[in-house]
Design a protein around this motif. Structure first.
Motif, PDB file in Angstrom:
ATOM      1  N   THR A 218      -8.343  -2.654  13.076  1.00 55.30           N
ATOM      2  CA  THR A 218      -9.084  -3.001  11.857  1.00 55.30           C
ATOM      3  C   THR A 218     -10.062  -1.872  11.547  1.00 55.30           C
ATOM      4  O   THR A 218     -11.279  -2.030  11.619  1.00 55.30           O
ATOM      5  CB  THR A 218      -9.823  -4.339  12.027  1.00 55.30           C
ATOM      6  OG1 THR A 218     -10.589  -4.311  13.246  1.00 55.30           O
ATOM      7  CG2 THR A 218      -8.842  -5.490  12.075  1.00 55.30           C
ATOM      8  N   ASP A 219      -9.498  -0.723  11.207  1.00 59.65           N
ATOM      9  CA  ASP A 219     -10.264   0.489  10.938  1.00 59.65           C
ATOM     10  C   ASP A 219     -10.321   0.708   9.430  1.00 59.65           C
ATOM     11  O   ASP A 219      -9.284   0.882   8.780  1.00 59.65           O
ATOM     12  CB  ASP A 219      -9.590   1.684  11.627  1.00 59.65           C
ATOM     13  CG  ASP A 219     -10.386   2.966  11.481  1.00 59.65           C
ATOM     14  OD1 ASP A 219     -10.977   3.419  12.462  1.00 59.65           O
ATOM     15  OD2 ASP A 219     -10.396   3.518  10.359  1.00 59.65           O
ATOM     16  N   ASN A 220     -11.517   0.705   8.853  1.00 63.46           N
ATOM     17  CA  ASN A 220     -11.651   0.779   7.405  1.00 63.46           C
ATOM     18  C   ASN A 220     -11.172   2.106   6.831  1.00 63.46           C
ATOM     19  O   ASN A 220     -10.584   2.156   5.743  1.00 63.46           O
ATOM     20  CB  ASN A 220     -13.108   0.518   7.013  1.00 63.46           C
ATOM     21  CG  ASN A 220     -13.541  -0.877   7.382  1.00 63.46           C
ATOM     22  OD1 ASN A 220     -13.010  -1.854   6.888  1.00 63.46           O
ATOM     23  ND2 ASN A 220     -14.508  -0.975   8.293  1.00 63.46           N
ATOM     24  N   THR A 221     -11.395   3.190   7.551  1.00 62.12           N
ATOM     25  CA  THR A 221     -10.973   4.504   7.081  1.00 62.12           C
ATOM     26  C   THR A 221      -9.454   4.581   6.973  1.00 62.12           C
ATOM     27  O   THR A 221      -8.902   5.020   5.957  1.00 62.12           O
ATOM     28  CB  THR A 221     -11.483   5.603   8.026  1.00 62.12           C
ATOM     29  OG1 THR A 221     -12.914   5.528   8.113  1.00 62.12           O
ATOM     30  CG2 THR A 221     -11.076   6.985   7.540  1.00 62.12           C
ATOM     31  N   VAL A 222      -8.766   4.145   8.018  1.00 61.99           N
ATOM     32  CA  VAL A 222      -7.310   4.237   8.048  1.00 61.99           C
ATOM     33  C   VAL A 222      -6.670   3.199   7.122  1.00 61.99           C
ATOM     34  O   VAL A 222      -5.730   3.505   6.381  1.00 61.99           O
ATOM     35  CB  VAL A 222      -6.782   4.081   9.485  1.00 61.99           C
ATOM     36  CG1 VAL A 222      -5.261   4.154   9.499  1.00 61.99           C
ATOM     37  CG2 VAL A 222      -7.359   5.168  10.389  1.00 61.99           C
ATOM     38  N   VAL A 223      -7.178   1.968   7.157  1.00 61.18           N
ATOM     39  CA  VAL A 223      -6.594   0.915   6.325  1.00 61.18           C
ATOM     40  C   VAL A 223      -6.709   1.261   4.839  1.00 61.18           C
ATOM     41  O   VAL A 223      -5.828   0.932   4.040  1.00 61.18           O
ATOM     42  CB  VAL A 223      -7.253  -0.448   6.624  1.00 61.18           C
ATOM     43  CG1 VAL A 223      -6.790  -1.514   5.632  1.00 61.18           C
ATOM     44  CG2 VAL A 223      -6.922  -0.896   8.047  1.00 61.18           C
ATOM     45  N   SER A 224      -7.767   1.968   4.467  1.00 66.85           N
ATOM     46  CA  SER A 224      -7.931   2.369   3.070  1.00 66.85           C
ATOM     47  C   SER A 224      -6.820   3.307   2.606  1.00 66.85           C
ATOM     48  O   SER A 224      -6.533   3.401   1.416  1.00 66.85           O
ATOM     49  CB  SER A 224      -9.291   3.059   2.875  1.00 66.85           C
ATOM     50  OG  SER A 224     -10.342   2.164   3.125  1.00 66.85           O
ATOM     51  N   ALA A 225      -6.212   3.998   3.540  1.00 66.71           N
ATOM     52  CA  ALA A 225      -5.144   4.953   3.205  1.00 66.71           C
ATOM     53  C   ALA A 225      -3.830   4.557   3.867  1.00 66.71           C
ATOM     54  O   ALA A 225      -3.021   5.407   4.234  1.00 66.71           O
ATOM     55  CB  ALA A 225      -5.552   6.357   3.641  1.00 66.71           C
ATOM     56  N   LEU A 226      -3.605   3.261   4.006  1.00 64.60           N
ATOM     57  CA  LEU A 226      -2.453   2.796   4.775  1.00 64.60           C
ATOM     58  C   LEU A 226      -1.124   3.232   4.177  1.00 64.60           C
ATOM     59  O   LEU A 226      -0.169   3.527   4.911  1.00 64.60           O
ATOM     60  CB  LEU A 226      -2.475   1.276   4.919  1.00 64.60           C
ATOM     61  CG  LEU A 226      -1.515   0.810   6.012  1.00 64.60           C
ATOM     62  CD1 LEU A 226      -2.155   0.955   7.377  1.00 64.60           C
ATOM     63  CD2 LEU A 226      -1.063  -0.617   5.795  1.00 64.60           C
ATOM     64  N   GLU A 227      -1.019   3.292   2.853  1.00 64.69           N
ATOM     65  CA  GLU A 227       0.236   3.713   2.244  1.00 64.69           C
ATOM     66  C   GLU A 227       0.617   5.130   2.665  1.00 64.69           C
ATOM     67  O   GLU A 227       1.803   5.432   2.863  1.00 64.69           O
ATOM     68  CB  GLU A 227       0.145   3.622   0.718  1.00 64.69           C
ATOM     69  CG  GLU A 227       0.177   2.203   0.174  1.00 64.69           C
ATOM     70  CD  GLU A 227      -1.143   1.477   0.267  1.00 64.69           C
ATOM     71  OE1 GLU A 227      -1.205   0.288  -0.098  1.00 64.69           O
ATOM     72  OE2 GLU A 227      -2.141   2.109   0.696  1.00 64.69           O
ATOM     73  N   ALA A 228      -0.376   5.991   2.826  1.00 67.54           N
ATOM     74  CA  ALA A 228      -0.105   7.353   3.290  1.00 67.54           C
ATOM     75  C   ALA A 228       0.394   7.336   4.731  1.00 67.54           C
ATOM     76  O   ALA A 228       1.289   8.110   5.103  1.00 67.54           O
ATOM     77  CB  ALA A 228      -1.362   8.209   3.177  1.00 67.54           C
ATOM     78  N   VAL A 229      -0.171   6.456   5.535  1.00 69.41           N
ATOM     79  CA  VAL A 229       0.256   6.328   6.936  1.00 69.41           C
ATOM     80  C   VAL A 229       1.688   5.811   7.003  1.00 69.41           C
ATOM     81  O   VAL A 229       2.553   6.392   7.680  1.00 69.41           O
ATOM     82  CB  VAL A 229      -0.676   5.370   7.705  1.00 69.41           C
ATOM     83  CG1 VAL A 229      -0.134   5.115   9.124  1.00 69.41           C
ATOM     84  CG2 VAL A 229      -2.088   5.925   7.774  1.00 69.41           C
ATOM     85  N   SER A 230       1.946   4.719   6.300  1.00 70.92           N
ATOM     86  CA  SER A 230       3.288   4.112   6.365  1.00 70.92           C
ATOM     87  C   SER A 230       4.342   5.064   5.808  1.00 70.92           C
ATOM     88  O   SER A 230       5.445   5.155   6.347  1.00 70.92           O
ATOM     89  CB  SER A 230       3.309   2.787   5.605  1.00 70.92           C
ATOM     90  OG  SER A 230       3.024   2.969   4.238  1.00 70.92           O
ATOM     91  N   GLY A 231       3.996   5.797   4.753  1.00 72.19           N
ATOM     92  CA  GLY A 231       4.957   6.747   4.189  1.00 72.19           C
ATOM     93  C   GLY A 231       5.361   7.816   5.188  1.00 72.19           C
ATOM     94  O   GLY A 231       6.550   8.127   5.346  1.00 72.19           O
ATOM     95  N   ALA A 232       4.366   8.371   5.881  1.00 68.78           N
ATOM     96  CA  ALA A 232       4.641   9.419   6.863  1.00 68.78           C
ATOM     97  C   ALA A 232       5.447   8.892   8.048  1.00 68.78           C
ATOM     98  O   ALA A 232       6.371   9.550   8.530  1.00 68.78           O
ATOM     99  CB  ALA A 232       3.324  10.033   7.347  1.00 68.78           C
ATOM    100  N   LEU A 233       5.113   7.682   8.485  1.00 67.27           N
ATOM    101  CA  LEU A 233       5.785   7.144   9.670  1.00 67.27           C
ATOM    102  C   LEU A 233       7.172   6.597   9.353  1.00 67.27           C
ATOM    103  O   LEU A 233       8.090   6.724  10.167  1.00 67.27           O
ATOM    104  CB  LEU A 233       4.908   6.060  10.305  1.00 67.27           C
ATOM    105  CG  LEU A 233       3.564   6.562  10.849  1.00 67.27           C
ATOM    106  CD1 LEU A 233       2.776   5.410  11.479  1.00 67.27           C
ATOM    107  CD2 LEU A 233       3.758   7.677  11.866  1.00 67.27           C
ATOM    108  N   VAL A 234       7.348   6.001   8.188  1.00 67.75           N
ATOM    109  CA  VAL A 234       8.686   5.527   7.802  1.00 67.75           C
ATOM    110  C   VAL A 234       9.644   6.716   7.699  1.00 67.75           C
ATOM    111  O   VAL A 234      10.801   6.651   8.134  1.00 67.75           O
ATOM    112  CB  VAL A 234       8.635   4.751   6.469  1.00 67.75           C
ATOM    113  CG1 VAL A 234      10.034   4.575   5.886  1.00 67.75           C
ATOM    114  CG2 VAL A 234       7.981   3.386   6.676  1.00 67.75           C
ATOM    115  N   ALA A 235       9.160   7.820   7.128  1.00 68.10           N
ATOM    116  CA  ALA A 235       9.993   9.020   7.016  1.00 68.10           C
ATOM    117  C   ALA A 235      10.446   9.521   8.385  1.00 68.10           C
ATOM    118  O   ALA A 235      11.546  10.064   8.533  1.00 68.10           O
ATOM    119  CB  ALA A 235       9.229  10.109   6.273  1.00 68.10           C
TER     120      ALA A 235
END
Length: 320
Positions: A218-235
Motif C-alpha cells: 500500500t505505497d502511495n507513490t507506486v500505486v499512483s503510477a500503477l498503470e505504468a508498473v503493470s504496463g512494464a511488467l505485462v510486457a
C-alpha cells in the motif's frame, strides 16, 4: 494543491440559503497525500459514515478536503492551514498526511486512515491506548495471505520484486514483513525502490530478469503510477500482485485484502464518536479486516498464467 469545499459552503456560494446551517455546522477537514482510487474510496466512505451517524455534510457539518498531490511538504502546509481554521476534527488519509496533522496540533482531534503502522509512525503510543489527540484506522495488509496467493497462482515463482518508496514508513514496514513471510516459504525478495512517481516505471523495468513476480504494497507513490508498473511488467510477462484490491482493475494480476470504502467507513465512525464527545485518545485503533480475493483474467491471459478454478470460484471480483 486541490481544494474542494462540500455541502454547506457550496450552497452558501450558490445563493445564501445555507447560511443558517453553516453558521452552526462544525467543520470536518479531510486531507490525503495523493489522489488514487483506494484513498479516494476512504474519503468517500468516511463522509458516508459521518452522514449515517447523523452528521450530514451541509447540515450538521461542513466538510472540506485538500489533496497534497503527492508532495509531503504540501501535506505539511495543508495541515497547518487546517489547524488554523480550528475544525472540530481533522482526518488524515495516508501516513504522511496523518503525521503532518499530528505534528501540527496537540489539541484538535486527529483521525488517521490507511496508515499501515501507526505506532511505528509515532502517531499513537499504542493501538490499544492511543493517548493524546490521535486515533484512527490501520490498513496493515495481510502479507502472509499475499505470499500464499503468489504461491497458489504462480507456484514456480522463486523471486519476488517489491516496488516501494523507501521514504514512506508504511512501505518500509510492509517490505520488512514481506521478507519475513517470503523467507518462511523459501522465496527471495528483491527491492525496487522509487522515491517519486517519475521513477516508478524505471523501478518496474529494473525487475526484468531479476524477479519472477512483483508485489506492490500500500505505497502511495507506486500505486499512483500503477498503470505504468503493470504496463512494464505485462510486457515482460511478470505477474504483478498488489496489496490494494483496487489495483487489480488497473492491471495487477491479483490481490487479497479489504475494501477501502469500508476502511473509510470505519474512519468516519471514529470521527462521529469524537464529534459526539468521546476523546480520541480513549478510542483504540481499528484494524481493517478482509480477505477478499480479486483476480484479473485479462492480465492472466496476456502473461500466460492459468488461474486455478478454485481461486476463480472464491474470488469476490474477477476482471475480464
Amino acid at each position: 494543491m486541490r481544494r474542494i469545499v462540500w455541502g454547506a459552503a457550496a450552497l452558501l456560494l450558490a445563493g445564501g440559503v445555507a447560511a443558517p446551517a453553516l453558521a452552526q455546522a462544525q467543520k470536518v477537514a479531510i486531507t490525503a497525500i495523493v489522489d488514487h482510487p483506494a484513498l479516494n474510496a476512504v474519503h468517500e466512505g468516511a463522509v458516508a459514515a459521518l452522514a449515517k451517524a447523523g452528521f450530514n455534510d451541509g447540515k450538521e457539518i461542513a466538510v472540506v478536503f485538500e489533496s497534497a498531490q503527492g508532495q509531503p511538504a504540501t501535506a505539511v502546509q495543508i495541515a497547518r492551514k487546517f489547524v488554523g481554521e480550528r475544525p472540530a476534527v481533522v482526518i488524515g488519509i495516508s501516513t504522511p498526511s496523518a503525521q503532518a496533522l499530528a505534528a501540527a496540533t496537540k489539541t484538535i482531534p486527529v483521525v488517521f486512515s490507511a496508515v499501515t503502522d501507526p505506532v511505528g509512525a509515532q502517531l499513537v503510543a499504542s493501538a490499544e491506548k492511543p493517548g493524546g489527540n490521535v486515533t484512527g484506522v490501520s490498513d496493515r495488509a495481510p502479507i502472509d495471505d499475499q505470499v500464499a496467493l503468489i504461491r497458489e497462482l504462480t507456484p514456480d515463482v522463486k523471486t519476488v520484486g517489491v516496488l516501494f518508496n523507501p521514504g514512506e514508513p508504511n512501505s518500509v514496514t510492509s517490505v520488512r514483513e514481506l521478507k519475513e513471510a517470503a523467507e518462511k516459504v523459501g522465496l527471495t525478495v528483491v527491492e525496487a525502490p522509487a522515491t517519486k512517481t517519475a521513477e516508478v516505471q524505471g523501478a518496474a523495468r529494473s525487475l526484468v530478469g531479476k524477479a519472477d513476480a512483483a508485489f506492490v504494497p500500500t505505497d502511495n507513490t507506486v500505486v499512483s503510477a500503477l498503470e505504468a508498473v503493470s504496463g512494464a511488467l505485462v510486457a515482460a510477462k511478470i505477474p504483478l500482485y498488489a496489496a490494494d484490491t483496487d489495483s487489480v482493475a488497473r492491471g495487477a494480476l491479483a490481490s487479497v485484502g479489504f475494501n477501502y470504502r469500508q476502511v473509510g467507513e470505519q474512519t468516519g465512525e471514529l470521527a462521529a464518536r469524537i464529534l459526539k464527545g468521546e476523546k480520541p485518545g480513549d478510542l483504540p485503533v481499528r484494524f481493517a479486516q478482509g480477505t477478499d480475493l480479486y483476480l484479473n483474467k485479462g492480465v492472466a491471459a496476456k502473461i500466460g498464467v492459468t488461474l486455478p478454478e478454485a481461486a476463480l470460484a472464491r474470488a469476490v471480483k474477477v476482471v475480464d
